[in-house]
Design a protein around this motif. Structure first.
Motif, PDB file in Angstrom:
ATOM      1  N   LYS A  26       1.472  -1.493  -0.109  1.00  0.00           N
ATOM      2  CA  LYS A  26      -0.292   0.230  -0.004  1.00  0.00           C
ATOM      3  C   LYS A  26       0.720   1.551   0.217  1.00  0.00           C
ATOM      4  O   LYS A  26       0.662   2.530   0.328  1.00  0.00           O
ATOM      5  N   GLU A  27       2.303   1.183  -0.184  1.00  0.00           N
ATOM      6  CA  GLU A  27       3.229   2.207  -0.113  1.00  0.00           C
ATOM      7  C   GLU A  27       3.130   3.166  -1.341  1.00  0.00           C
ATOM      8  O   GLU A  27       2.639   2.361  -2.293  1.00  0.00           O
ATOM      9  N   GLU A  28       2.550   4.478  -1.870  1.00  0.00           N
ATOM     10  CA  GLU A  28       2.159   5.276  -2.300  1.00  0.00           C
ATOM     11  C   GLU A  28       3.303   5.132  -3.098  1.00  0.00           C
ATOM     12  O   GLU A  28       3.753   5.635  -4.786  1.00  0.00           O
ATOM     13  N   SER A  88      11.572  -3.566   5.093  1.00  0.00           N
ATOM     14  CA  SER A  88      10.232  -3.725   5.385  1.00  0.00           C
ATOM     15  C   SER A  88       9.822  -4.338   6.806  1.00  0.00           C
ATOM     16  O   SER A  88      10.615  -4.976   7.676  1.00  0.00           O
ATOM     17  N   VAL A  89       8.728  -4.274   6.749  1.00  0.00           N
ATOM     18  CA  VAL A  89       7.996  -4.382   8.377  1.00  0.00           C
ATOM     19  C   VAL A  89       6.557  -5.119   8.018  1.00  0.00           C
ATOM     20  O   VAL A  89       5.315  -4.483   7.729  1.00  0.00           O
ATOM     21  N   LEU A  90       6.217  -6.314   8.357  1.00  0.00           N
ATOM     22  CA  LEU A  90       4.960  -6.590   7.866  1.00  0.00           C
ATOM     23  C   LEU A  90       3.769  -5.394   8.299  1.00  0.00           C
ATOM     24  O   LEU A  90       3.670  -4.930   9.786  1.00  0.00           O
ATOM     25  N   PHE A  93       2.317  -5.028  12.063  1.00  0.00           N
ATOM     26  CA  PHE A  93       3.778  -4.970  13.013  1.00  0.00           C
ATOM     27  C   PHE A  93       3.718  -3.995  12.761  1.00  0.00           C
ATOM     28  O   PHE A  93       5.108  -3.469  13.610  1.00  0.00           O
ATOM     29  N   GLN A  94       3.758  -3.209  12.511  1.00  0.00           N
ATOM     30  CA  GLN A  94       4.763  -1.313  11.573  1.00  0.00           C
ATOM     31  C   GLN A  94       4.110  -0.599  12.704  1.00  0.00           C
ATOM     32  O   GLN A  94       3.168  -0.774  13.481  1.00  0.00           O
ATOM     33  N   GLY A  95       5.138   0.515  13.213  1.00  0.00           N
ATOM     34  CA  GLY A  95       4.331   1.279  14.724  1.00  0.00           C
ATOM     35  C   GLY A  95       4.775  -0.041  15.824  1.00  0.00           C
ATOM     36  O   GLY A  95       4.769   1.103  16.346  1.00  0.00           O
ATOM     37  N   LYS A  96       5.610  -0.672  15.832  1.00  0.00           N
ATOM     38  CA  LYS A  96       5.642  -0.816  17.123  1.00  0.00           C
ATOM     39  C   LYS A  96       7.247  -0.847  17.742  1.00  0.00           C
ATOM     40  O   LYS A  96       8.651  -1.510  18.755  1.00  0.00           O
ATOM     41  N   GLY A  97       8.099  -0.206  16.126  1.00  0.00           N
ATOM     42  CA  GLY A  97       9.903  -0.279  16.682  1.00  0.00           C
ATOM     43  C   GLY A  97      10.725  -0.701  16.104  1.00  0.00           C
ATOM     44  O   GLY A  97      11.797  -1.155  16.199  1.00  0.00           O
ATOM     45  N   ILE A  98      10.247  -1.840  15.427  1.00  0.00           N
ATOM     46  CA  ILE A  98      11.392  -2.887  14.796  1.00  0.00           C
ATOM     47  C   ILE A  98      11.885  -2.141  13.801  1.00  0.00           C
ATOM     48  O   ILE A  98      12.988  -3.270  13.619  1.00  0.00           O
ATOM     49  N   GLY A  99      10.999  -1.376  12.838  1.00  0.00           N
ATOM     50  CA  GLY A  99      11.937  -0.896  11.725  1.00  0.00           C
ATOM     51  C   GLY A  99      13.008   0.082  12.348  1.00  0.00           C
ATOM     52  O   GLY A  99      14.109  -0.468  11.702  1.00  0.00           O
ATOM     53  N   PRO A 128      16.183  10.900   9.646  1.00  0.00           N
ATOM     54  CA  PRO A 128      16.927  11.586  10.732  1.00  0.00           C
ATOM     55  C   PRO A 128      16.907  11.356  12.046  1.00  0.00           C
ATOM     56  O   PRO A 128      17.841  11.870  13.019  1.00  0.00           O
ATOM     57  N   ARG A 129      15.591  10.964  12.215  1.00  0.00           N
ATOM     58  CA  ARG A 129      15.865  10.784  14.419  1.00  0.00           C
ATOM     59  C   ARG A 129      17.114   9.362  14.297  1.00  0.00           C
ATOM     60  O   ARG A 129      17.224   9.568  14.986  1.00  0.00           O
ATOM     61  N   PHE A 130      17.425   8.473  13.134  1.00  0.00           N
ATOM     62  CA  PHE A 130      18.220   7.756  13.834  1.00  0.00           C
ATOM     63  C   PHE A 130      20.209   8.128  13.160  1.00  0.00           C
ATOM     64  O   PHE A 130      20.810   7.520  13.575  1.00  0.00           O
TER      65      PHE A 130
HETATM   66  C1  LIG Z   1       9.092   2.433   6.727  1.00  0.00           C
HETATM   67  C2  LIG Z   1       9.049   0.835   8.148  1.00  0.00           C
HETATM   68  C3  LIG Z   1      10.113   0.285   7.762  1.00  0.00           C
HETATM   69  C4  LIG Z   1       9.272   1.592   9.798  1.00  0.00           C
HETATM   70  O1  LIG Z   1       9.067   0.289  10.363  1.00  0.00           O
HETATM   71  P1  LIG Z   1       8.544   1.041  11.353  1.00  0.00           P
HETATM   72  O2  LIG Z   1       8.797  -0.977  12.272  1.00  0.00           O
HETATM   73  O3  LIG Z   1       6.645   0.438  11.516  1.00  0.00           O
HETATM   74  O4  LIG Z   1       8.687   1.658  12.260  1.00  0.00           O
HETATM   75  P2  LIG Z   1       9.058   2.630  13.473  1.00  0.00           P
HETATM   76  O5  LIG Z   1       7.826   1.602  14.304  1.00  0.00           O
HETATM   77  O6  LIG Z   1      10.325   1.932  14.361  1.00  0.00           O
HETATM   78  O7  LIG Z   1       8.770   3.542  14.144  1.00  0.00           O
HETATM   79  C5  LIG Z   1       7.418   4.559  13.543  1.00  0.00           C
HETATM   80  C6  LIG Z   1       7.484   5.812  13.680  1.00  0.00           C
HETATM   81  O8  LIG Z   1       7.647   5.926  12.009  1.00  0.00           O
HETATM   82  C7  LIG Z   1       7.021   6.432  11.478  1.00  0.00           C
HETATM   83  N1  LIG Z   1       7.258   5.913  10.352  1.00  0.00           N
HETATM   84  C8  LIG Z   1       6.591   4.691   9.560  1.00  0.00           C
HETATM   85  N2  LIG Z   1       7.085   4.805   8.186  1.00  0.00           N
HETATM   86  C9  LIG Z   1       7.248   5.390   7.804  1.00  0.00           C
HETATM   87  C10 LIG Z   1       6.890   6.283   6.442  1.00  0.00           C
HETATM   88  N3  LIG Z   1       6.758   4.989   5.289  1.00  0.00           N
HETATM   89  N4  LIG Z   1       7.643   7.479   6.427  1.00  0.00           N
HETATM   90  C11 LIG Z   1       7.416   7.958   7.521  1.00  0.00           C
HETATM   91  N5  LIG Z   1       6.974   8.358   8.766  1.00  0.00           N
HETATM   92  C12 LIG Z   1       7.145   7.271   8.861  1.00  0.00           C
HETATM   93  C13 LIG Z   1       5.987   6.571  12.006  1.00  0.00           C
HETATM   94  O9  LIG Z   1       4.802   7.269  11.655  1.00  0.00           O
HETATM   95  C14 LIG Z   1       6.040   6.573  13.274  1.00  0.00           C
HETATM   96  O10 LIG Z   1       6.926   7.510  13.722  1.00  0.00           O
HETATM   97  P3  LIG Z   1       6.688   7.978  15.349  1.00  0.00           P
HETATM   98  O11 LIG Z   1       7.617   7.817  15.862  1.00  0.00           O
HETATM   99  O12 LIG Z   1       6.270   9.924  15.139  1.00  0.00           O
HETATM  100  O13 LIG Z   1       5.245   7.832  15.517  1.00  0.00           O
HETATM  101  C15 LIG Z   1       7.622   0.490   7.784  1.00  0.00           C
HETATM  102  O14 LIG Z   1       6.918   1.317   8.064  1.00  0.00           O
HETATM  103  C16 LIG Z   1       7.141  -0.315   6.580  1.00  0.00           C
HETATM  104  O15 LIG Z   1       8.014  -1.747   6.235  1.00  0.00           O
HETATM  105  N6  LIG Z   1       6.911   0.327   5.848  1.00  0.00           N
HETATM  106  C17 LIG Z   1       6.402   0.079   4.583  1.00  0.00           C
HETATM  107  C18 LIG Z   1       7.828  -0.503   3.849  1.00  0.00           C
HETATM  108  C19 LIG Z   1       8.451   1.175   3.195  1.00  0.00           C
HETATM  109  O16 LIG Z   1       8.328   2.238   2.922  1.00  0.00           O
HETATM  110  N7  LIG Z   1      10.034   1.186   3.533  1.00  0.00           N
HETATM  111  C20 LIG Z   1      10.921   2.030   3.749  1.00  0.00           C
HETATM  112  C21 LIG Z   1      11.735   2.464   2.266  1.00  0.00           C
HETATM  113  S1  LIG Z   1      13.073   1.787   1.659  1.00  0.00           S
END
Ligand SMILES: CC(C)(COP(=O)(O)OP(=O)(O)OC[C@H]1O[C@@H](n2cnc3c(N)ncnc32)[C@H](O)[C@@H]1OP(=O)(O)O)[C@@H](O)C(=O)NCCC(=O)NCCS
Length: 176
Positions: A26-28, A88-90, A93-99, A128-130
């Motif tokens: 569902k990613e744009e 990538s996170v399923l 399971f997104q938004g739980k800190g796994i990414g 930028p948070r990293f």
């Molecule tokens: C991007 C991704 C890897 C992040 O993993 P996650 O486990 O959901 O992220 P975390 O839980 O560590 O961090 C959550 C934070 O990331 C933000 N976030 C997640 N995906 C985001 C995105 N595509 N753009 C901007 N911010 C995003 C959330 O809003 C949240 O922000 P907050 O802490 O300020 O509330 C995951 O959402 C994902 O698989 N997305 C689809 C694939 C993708 O877009 N991958 C990245 C491009 S390579």
């Protein structure tokens, strides 16, 4: 919820393929082909097996990250760096800190292997948070036309980007 991070192995390939497809569904800003990119990169010279990492919860793979070799090249020098792509996170399971865990753990492994920096194309609000900064600041340019706010780089060690500038040369598998 205990999240285990470990190097990917052959038995994970199928799960990782499906996970990446679902994560980007569902990613744009996606061509929805990231799972094929990972398959190509695993066979490429740019692949570093220690830097294909999975996140597991109770033996279920819920996340994956890949860093591959790339170069930054200018008229007089060539610098080794890494591409972070994709992470990538399923969806459930997104938004739980796994990414975040995958990114930070990947940085540690990369540092141990001697890599000094990581370059990526990604969302300006996430990385930028990293500690990621704009490539622009270092005069590092992407080889394609993308908004400068999405081109980011991090130095993994002190002075890891000292003297580094030029154009990013991605592995050819990114363009197949
Ligand atoms: C991007 C991704 C890897 C992040 O993993 P996650 O486990 O959901 O992220 P975390 O839980 O560590 O961090 C959550 C934070 O990331 C933000 N976030 C997640 N995906 C985001 C995105 N595509 N753009 C901007 N911010 C995003 C959330 O809003 C949240 O922000 P907050 O802490 O300020 O509330 C995951 O959402 C994902 O698989 N997305 C689809 C694939 C993708 O877009 N991958 C990245 C491009 S390579």
């Amino acid at each position: 919820m205990e999240v285990k991070l470990r190097q990917e192995n052959e038995n994970d390939f199928q799960s990782v393929f499906q996970l990446i497809e679902k994560a980007f569904e569902k990613e744009e800003y996606s061509d929805h082909k990231e799972h094929f990119l990972v398959e190509r990169l695993r066979k490429s010279e740019a692949f570093i097996s220690e830097l294909s990492i999975v996140a597991e919860i109770e033996s279920k793979i819920v996340g994956h990250i890949l860093f591959t070799k790339l170069k930054v090249v200018n008229d007089s020098d060539s610098f080794e760096s890494l591409a972070l792509a994709p992470v990538s996170v399923l969806p459930e399971f997104q938004g739980k800190g796994i990414g975040s865990k995958l990114i930070l753990y990947g940085h540690e492994v990369a540092k141990k292997l001697g890599y000094k920096s990581v370059i990526l194309l990604g969302h300006q609000d996430y990385y930028p948070r990293f500690g990621y900064e704009l490539c622009e600041k270092y005069n590092i340019k992407m080889p394609f036309d993308v908004p400068s706010e999405n081109c980011m780089v991090i130095s993994l060690i002190e002075n890891g980007l000292k003297g580094v500038s030029g154009e990013v040369v991605y592995p050819k598998e990114f363009f197949e």
